[in-house]
Design a protein around this motif. Structure first.
Motif, PDB file in Angstrom:
ATOM      1  N   ILE A   1       0.835  -1.204   0.000  1.00 59.47           N
ATOM      2  CA  ILE A   1       0.000   0.000   0.000  1.00 59.47           C
ATOM      3  C   ILE A   1       0.868   1.251   0.000  1.00 59.47           C
TER       4      ILE A   1
ATOM      5  N   PHE B   1       2.467   1.735  -3.367  1.00 59.37           N
ATOM      6  CA  PHE B   1       1.461   2.197  -4.318  1.00 59.37           C
ATOM      7  C   PHE B   1       1.178   3.685  -4.116  1.00 59.37           C
TER       8      PHE B   1
ATOM      9  N   TRP C   1      -8.128   2.499 -10.629  1.00 61.24           N
ATOM     10  CA  TRP C   1      -7.159   2.493  -9.541  1.00 61.24           C
ATOM     11  C   TRP C   1      -7.365   1.304  -8.604  1.00 61.24           C
TER      12      TRP C   1
ATOM     13  N   LEU D   1      -4.468  -1.461  -7.676  1.00 59.15           N
ATOM     14  CA  LEU D   1      -4.014  -1.738  -6.319  1.00 59.15           C
ATOM     15  C   LEU D   1      -4.275  -3.186  -5.930  1.00 59.15           C
TER      16      LEU D   1
ATOM     17  N   LEU E   1      -2.004  -6.189  -4.167  1.00 59.64           N
ATOM     18  CA  LEU E   1      -2.396  -6.212  -2.760  1.00 59.64           C
ATOM     19  C   LEU E   1      -2.974  -7.561  -2.341  1.00 59.64           C
TER      20      LEU E   1
END
Length: 354
Positions: free
Chosen positions: A192, A195, A248, A252, A256
């Motif tokens: 995270i 990112f 987005w 992610l 993730l």
């Protein structure tokens, strides 16, 4: 000099080096965009100045601490020696792979420094470890970008090039970060954070382009060599324009979800198993994602090729997990003797933390 005096300036140097690395990561992201949209340019372009400026700052901090401790007859730590060596390689090496290797070495030095200067499980220490792990993950992730060109150029087993390399190298970074921090969810936090830093870097690049308005020579470069990586990358991008860009949330979720599954497998106790879980989930996630892109969908491999690629991915992931266990042990072993009342960092490898 008091016992805590070295800790104060070492901690300051650590956070200064990490801040410089963040700026360098932003510069690297902008530099990649510059080469893809503007073309090759002089050394003095803004992204290069960000990258090498951050290296110089990090080098000054690392070697500055070593020089000061030599002058004051204070024993230096292996973390600072490792960080300074990596930055030295970065500064004097040619661009790209060797420079990225030097940067990775210096980031490992930052991990070792954080272990050396903070008590185990302290919030500041874990914050430094996760930030360093995120920078290490992001730097290694950049080196895997040519895998997309391999997948496009060859298909077959190499269609899964990114997943195979990620299983080896990204699992190495995430498992190492988890084991030195003793934080089960460190892979999730690192992904995270990486990112988020990438998004900020993209905004910096957008603002920089708007401010500088450089003249693009990319069309001439593509015309001169239609087989160059930039030309092939543009060809892939043009084909993929037939579908909307991924949102987005999906961008992610792709890294993730494997990181979360790795955390559930608990790399602190089972590094090999956690790395294999990570590698298999990366394989599945990106096989699906590539199959949705017009440039890659026709290249989807057959069942036999997919099975071979999956077997290689599992083998590479197991190797990455074992390498991470060894590397974490070496980093923890580099820590200086603990202060009075401080739990030995080696407990991070065996005792779970929440």
């Amino acid at each position: 000099m008091s016992a805590d005096s070295p800790l104060a300036y070492r901690r300051a140097a650590l956070w200064g080096a990490l801040a410089a690395k963040v700026v360098g990561a932003w510069g690297l992201g902008w530099d990649i965009q510059w080469h893809m949209t503007i073309g090759r340019d002089s050394f003095w372009i803004a992204p290069h100045l960000m990258i090498y400026g951050s290296v110089v700052v990090g080098l000054a901090l690392g070697w500055g601490v070593l020089a000061y401790e030599w002058w004051c007859s204070v024993p230096s730590t292996r973390g600072f020696r490792l960080a300074a060596l990596g930055l030295d390689v970065t500064l004097w090496s040619p661009p790209h792979l060797l420079a990225l290797f030097g940067s990775a070495v210096s980031t490992l030095g930052c991990l070792a420094i954080a272990i050396e200067v903070y008590p185990l499980r302290s919030r500041a220490g874990r914050a430094a470890l996760v930030l360093a792990g995120a920078l290490l993950y992001g730097g290694v992730r950049v080196t895997l970008d040519p895998a997309w060109l391999l997948a496009y150029a060859h298909g077959g087993i190499l269609f899964h090039s990114f997943a195979m390399l990620a299983a080896l190298l990204l699992s190495l970074t995430l498992v190492t970060t988890t084991r030195v921090s003793a934080l089960r969810w460190a892979p999730v936090f690192a992904v995270i954070l990486s990112f988020a830093l990438g998004i900020v870097g993209q905004q910096i690049a957008r603002g920089g382009f708007a401010l500088l308005q450089p003249v693009s020579v990319i069309d001439d470069a593509v015309a001169q060599d239609s087989s160059s990586p930039i030309a092939v990358g543009r060809e892939i991008a043009e084909k993929n324009q037939a579908v909307p860009p991924p949102p987005w949330a999906l961008r992610l979720a792709l890294p993730l979800v494997p990181a979360a599954l790795m955390a559930l497998a608990d790399p602190r106790r089972r590094p090999g198993v956690a790395a294999i879980v990570f590698g298999m989930s990366v394989f599945v996630a990106y096989a699906w994602f590539l199959s949705t892109l017009p440039a890659y969908a026709p290249l989807t491999p057959n069942g036999v090729e997919t099975a071979v690629a999956l077997a290689l991915t599992i083998a590479y992931a197991a190797a990455g997990g074992l390498a991470a266990r060894w590397l974490a042990t070496q980093l923890v072993g580099s820590a200086s003797e603990p202060r009075a009342g401080r739990e030995r960092p080696i407990a991070a490898l065996t005792s779970p933390g929440r």
